[in-house]
Design an enzyme around this catalytic site. Structure first.
Site, mmCIF file in Angstrom:
data_model
loop_
_atom_site.group_PDB
_atom_site.id
_atom_site.type_symbol
_atom_site.label_atom_id
_atom_site.label_comp_id
_atom_site.label_asym_id
_atom_site.label_seq_id
_atom_site.Cartn_x
_atom_site.Cartn_y
_atom_site.Cartn_z
ATOM 1 N N THR A 150 2.218 -2.534 -2.323
ATOM 2 C CA THR A 150 2.052 -3.915 -1.885
ATOM 3 C C THR A 150 1.415 -4.783 -2.968
ATOM 4 O O THR A 150 0.662 -4.279 -3.803
ATOM 5 C CB THR A 150 1.147 -3.935 -0.633
ATOM 6 O OG1 THR A 150 0.787 -5.272 -0.330
ATOM 7 C CG2 THR A 150 -0.137 -3.151 -0.846
ATOM 8 N N ASP A 151 1.663 -6.093 -2.894
ATOM 9 C CA ASP A 151 1.005 -7.018 -3.830
ATOM 10 C C ASP A 151 -0.492 -7.153 -3.526
ATOM 11 O O ASP A 151 -1.250 -7.663 -4.351
ATOM 12 C CB ASP A 151 1.686 -8.399 -3.815
ATOM 13 C CG ASP A 151 1.659 -9.084 -2.460
ATOM 14 O OD1 ASP A 151 1.172 -8.485 -1.479
ATOM 15 O OD2 ASP A 151 2.135 -10.246 -2.371
ATOM 16 N N GLU A 152 -0.923 -6.672 -2.345
ATOM 17 C CA GLU A 152 -2.333 -6.847 -1.965
ATOM 18 C C GLU A 152 -3.277 -6.054 -2.864
ATOM 19 O O GLU A 152 -4.479 -6.324 -2.879
ATOM 20 C CB GLU A 152 -2.549 -6.465 -0.501
ATOM 21 C CG GLU A 152 -1.729 -7.327 0.432
ATOM 22 C CD GLU A 152 -2.190 -7.316 1.887
ATOM 23 O OE1 GLU A 152 -3.279 -6.783 2.170
ATOM 24 O OE2 GLU A 152 -1.453 -7.855 2.720
ATOM 25 N N TYR A 175 -7.165 -1.673 3.938
ATOM 26 C CA TYR A 175 -5.726 -1.409 3.748
ATOM 27 C C TYR A 175 -5.359 -1.474 2.268
ATOM 28 O O TYR A 175 -4.776 -0.537 1.709
ATOM 29 C CB TYR A 175 -4.874 -2.416 4.541
ATOM 30 C CG TYR A 175 -3.427 -2.446 4.102
ATOM 31 C CD1 TYR A 175 -2.569 -1.385 4.356
ATOM 32 C CD2 TYR A 175 -2.909 -3.543 3.385
ATOM 33 C CE1 TYR A 175 -1.235 -1.400 3.929
ATOM 34 C CE2 TYR A 175 -1.585 -3.571 2.961
ATOM 35 C CZ TYR A 175 -0.749 -2.496 3.225
ATOM 36 O OH TYR A 175 0.558 -2.516 2.805
ATOM 37 N N LYS A 179 -4.028 1.443 -0.416
ATOM 38 C CA LYS A 179 -2.755 1.396 -1.156
ATOM 39 C C LYS A 179 -3.025 1.451 -2.672
ATOM 40 O O LYS A 179 -2.288 2.084 -3.419
ATOM 41 C CB LYS A 179 -1.966 0.127 -0.801
ATOM 42 C CG LYS A 179 -1.459 0.076 0.630
ATOM 43 C CD LYS A 179 -0.435 1.145 0.983
ATOM 44 C CE LYS A 179 0.902 0.975 0.319
ATOM 45 N NZ LYS A 179 1.915 1.928 0.876
#
Ligand code: NAD
Ligand code: DAU
Length: 369
Positions: A150-152, A175, A179
């Site tokens: 993810t870009d997060e 979260y 990741k």
């Protein structure tokens, strides 16, 4: 395959079959993005055997794959990536050539309420899978492990700038931290053990089959049922939205042609504040439901902000565009209209999910191995 299914799948690319595409294991295939990746691989690669490994947590729903469940090159296996004995057996029973790893706990709010499930599945589960590959794969030159991320992991942007593949990791929620850890571990296995890997980091997806805890399907559900639409804080946070089929086409390309050891960012260059996005959705829904203009907007309700709420995400996807010739096939207006249409035509899907009925049906059909 009928041409309208091909059209729904978006961009079609000429892909030469590689050794790691003989039998592939896709984890998390009963979830939102996984179900689109499975359908795409089963449809466009009839010579590839596609195994779908999913535990069927609250987020897994085999109704998402009803149309391809009897395809000769598709098989569902229920199991938990946290169970190492199960994974070892799985890799003994099947000669797996490539892995596309999507299984994860994916919802930020749940990670704030209860981080441990995220640590277990996203970090420990990913390492378990890497270890299973290491144990089973003798000739690494014919294999590939692809991690969907993810870009997060890059944290939060201010008003300007874009995340590139070189942006330093700065995750802020349990979260995104889980990741980020799994990305680091995948890279560590590449450098330490020579495991052939690729990673991609994508922005916010939307489209059919998305669980109605995420912003867009939650808002569609609440508008349909004339319930309040909760907007965190002032609705000024920005996300970069990509139609899920366009993510699936990027995944197919990276899996077949991505350079080992490399990361690819995937995004839509499509930034919206949450409040502007919800206002647009309200207008589309009023039109489709033939309601008086302005009816749905009255449902917007500002609520307490998410803890540590990242302000802005935006992706620079130059690398995948230039190296692999990928681009999104739909504009946001087309994608959003298609999404709303799907939810309106699949009200039974939404009711099964919100009532919980989908859970008992498939869980009794498939024993966990
Ligand atoms: P999702 O929550 O809809 O689906 C996750 C799937 O994984 C479910 O089918 C669930 O049953 C399965 N699963 C969970 N724990 C498992 C376990 N221990 N063993 C086996 N299966 C398990 O998620 P999604 O939104 O489709 O996201 C898929 C992947 O893509 C995730 O890795 C996520 O981090 C990543 N991602 C999502 C987005 C997005 O916008 N949704 C964007 C970028 C990246
Ligand atoms: O950027 C990619 C990520 O996008 C993925 O890695 C995650 O798996 C996926 O869940 C998604 O995370 P977000 O937190 O951005 O998605 P969500 O739909 O939960 O929220 C989108 C924005 O809307 C965010 O700014 C929070 C806000 N929001 C969300 C909900 C559920 C609201 O204002 N109200 C809500 O009720």
């Amino acid at each position: 395959r009928n041409p309208s299914v091909r059209m729904e799948l978006g961009n079609e690319y000429q892909i030469k079959k590689q050794t790691h595409m003989k039998t592939i294991l896709i984890t998390g295939g009963a979830g939102f993005i996984g179900s689109h990746v499975i359908r795409r691989m089963v449809t466009f690669h009839p010579e590839t055997r596609v195994l779908n490994l999913d535990q069927l947590t609250y987020a897994g729903n085999l109704e998402n794959l009803k149309d391809i469940e009897n395809a000769p090159n598709y098989q569902f296996i229920r199991g938990d990536i946290c169970n190492t004995a199960f994974l070892e057996r799985l890799f003994q029973d099947y000669e797996i050539d490539g892995v596309i790893h999507l299984a994860a706990e994916s919802h930020v709010d749940r990670s704030i309420a209860d981080p441990m499930a995220f640590i277990n599945t996203n970090i420990v589960g990913t390492v378990n899978l890497l270890n299973a590959c290491r144990g089973a794969w003798k000739d690494l030159s014919t294999k590939l492990f692809y991690h969907i991320s993810t870009d997060e992991v890059y944290g939060s942007l201010g008003k300007d700038g874009l995340f590139t593949e070189e942006t330093a990791y700065d995750p802020r929620s349990p979260y995104s931290a889980s990741k980020a850890s799994s990305d680091h571990l995948v890279r560590a296995y590449y450098h330490t053990y020579g495991m052939p890997v690729v990673i991609s980091n994508c922005s916010n997806n939307y489209g059919p089959n998305q669980f109605p805890e995420k912003l867009i399907p939650l808002a569609i559900h609440n508008i349909l049922n004339m319930k309040p639409i909760p907007i965190y804080g002032k609705g000024e946070n920005i996300r970069d939205w990509l139609y899920v089929e366009d993510h699936a086409s990027a995944i197919e390309l990276i899996f077949s042609r991505g350079v080992h050891g490399r990361t690819y960012n995937i995004g839509g260059l499509n930034e919206w504040t949450n409040i502007d996005l919800i206002r647009l959705l309200c207008r589309i829904m009023d039109e489709k439901l033939e309601r008086v203009p302005g009816t749905s907007e009255k449902l917007i309700t500002f609520v307490k902000d998410r803890a540590g709420h990242d302000l802005r995400y935006a992706i620079d996807s130059t690398r995948i565009e230039e190296e692999l010739n990928w681009k999104p096939s739909l504009t946001f207006e087309q994608g959003l209209a298609r999404t709303v249409e799907w939810y309106l035509q699949n009200i039974a899907w939404m009711e099964n999910v919100t009532s919980g009925a989908y859970q008992s049906y498939y869980r009794t059909q498939y024993e966990e191995r």
